[in-house]
Enzyme design. Structure first.
Site, mmCIF file in Angstrom:
data_model
loop_
_atom_site.group_PDB
_atom_site.id
_atom_site.type_symbol
_atom_site.label_atom_id
_atom_site.label_comp_id
_atom_site.label_asym_id
_atom_site.label_seq_id
_atom_site.Cartn_x
_atom_site.Cartn_y
_atom_site.Cartn_z
ATOM 1 N N ARG A 1 0.859 -1.192 0.000
ATOM 2 C CA ARG A 1 0.000 0.000 0.000
ATOM 3 C C ARG A 1 0.890 1.236 0.000
ATOM 4 O O ARG A 1 1.246 1.772 1.050
ATOM 5 C CB ARG A 1 -0.927 -0.014 1.213
ATOM 6 C CG ARG A 1 -1.934 1.139 1.244
ATOM 7 C CD ARG A 1 -2.811 1.045 2.482
ATOM 8 N NE ARG A 1 -3.817 2.109 2.514
ATOM 9 C CZ ARG A 1 -3.597 3.339 2.995
ATOM 10 N NH1 ARG A 1 -2.411 3.655 3.483
ATOM 11 N NH2 ARG A 1 -4.570 4.234 2.985
ATOM 12 N N LYS B 1 -4.866 5.656 8.471
ATOM 13 C CA LYS B 1 -5.622 6.192 7.337
ATOM 14 C C LYS B 1 -6.234 7.537 7.705
ATOM 15 O O LYS B 1 -7.002 7.638 8.653
ATOM 16 C CB LYS B 1 -6.742 5.220 6.925
ATOM 17 C CG LYS B 1 -6.303 4.069 6.072
ATOM 18 C CD LYS B 1 -7.495 3.327 5.491
ATOM 19 C CE LYS B 1 -8.146 4.135 4.393
ATOM 20 N NZ LYS B 1 -9.274 3.404 3.759
ATOM 21 N N SER C 1 -12.632 -3.215 0.297
ATOM 22 C CA SER C 1 -12.875 -2.673 1.636
ATOM 23 C C SER C 1 -14.356 -2.375 1.822
ATOM 24 O O SER C 1 -15.019 -1.876 0.909
ATOM 25 C CB SER C 1 -12.094 -1.374 1.839
ATOM 26 O OG SER C 1 -10.708 -1.599 1.810
#
Length: 212
Positions: A42, A143, A114
């Protein structure tokens, strides 16, 4: 690689170069030694690598994962995943649709989605996703755009709606949370800082793997 997703998402490590001050290649190798069962690359957010640098890092980490027979998933960047021959992709609600990804990717590509609530989870199931990343379970600072935590009740509700579809929980998860998360219906947990910020990523991964 023959992949059993229910097992592969058990100890699911997510990381980019900006998730630690240490060398990401070294951290991922330590995590692999510690027993992680799936790795998601990521590379996004502040100070993330782009272009050729991002691709080079992806390929380094992919090679490590192959050495340990661990699936290598790319977050969001479908073009990169296809180009380097990753095992699959993971997308959010604002990324490309599952249908669009399926048209672009090999038939055996793993597609994770997600979901922050039961509506999104049911939609992911309907769209043909291979697994769902549900959360955040707890408050997380990793996040910047993280949604409201869904807690263990959220996992249980989603499990009741999606049958035996593989579910991995994410968001603020620590070692002491694992038992409750599994009891609520998740097949595994995904972590970032619990491993990437650990003094020993290998030991942190091993403790997590044993707990699971």
């Amino acid at each position: 690689m023959n992949i059993d997703l229910t097992e592969s998402i058990r100890t699911y490590f997510i990381m980019g170069s900006n998730n630690s001050s240490r060398d990401p290649v070294q951290i991922v190798e330590e995590a692999l030694k510690g027993g992680i069962s799936l790795f998601q690359f990521r590379e996004k957010g502040a100070n993330a690598k782009v272009g050729q640098e991002k691709k080079n890092l992806a390929q380094q980490l992919q090679k490590l994962c192959r050495d340990y027979s661990v699936p290598f998933i790319v977050n969001d960047d479908i073009s990169l995943a296809i180009e380097i021959g990753a095992d699959g992709v993971h997308v959010g609600q604002d990324d490309e649709s599952v249908a669009m990804i399926k048209r672009k990717c090999p038939n055996d590509f793993i597609i994770g989605v997600s979901a922050t609530n039961s509506i999104e989870a049911v939609q992911a199931l309907s769209d043909g996703a291979d697994y769902i990343g549900v959360g955040p379970i707890y408050t997380t600072s990793t996040k910047e755009d993280a949604k409201t935590p869904i807690g263990l009740e959220g996992i249980a509700q989603i499990r009741s709606l999606v049958g035996d579809m593989p579910i991995v929980a994410i968001g603020g998860i620590k070692l002491e949370h694992v038992k409750g998360i599994l009891n609520a219906g998740a097949n595994g947990v995904s972590v970032i800082t619990a491993i990437s910020h650990a003094d020993s990523p290998e030991i942190a991964a091993r403790h997590l793997t044993r707990k699971l």
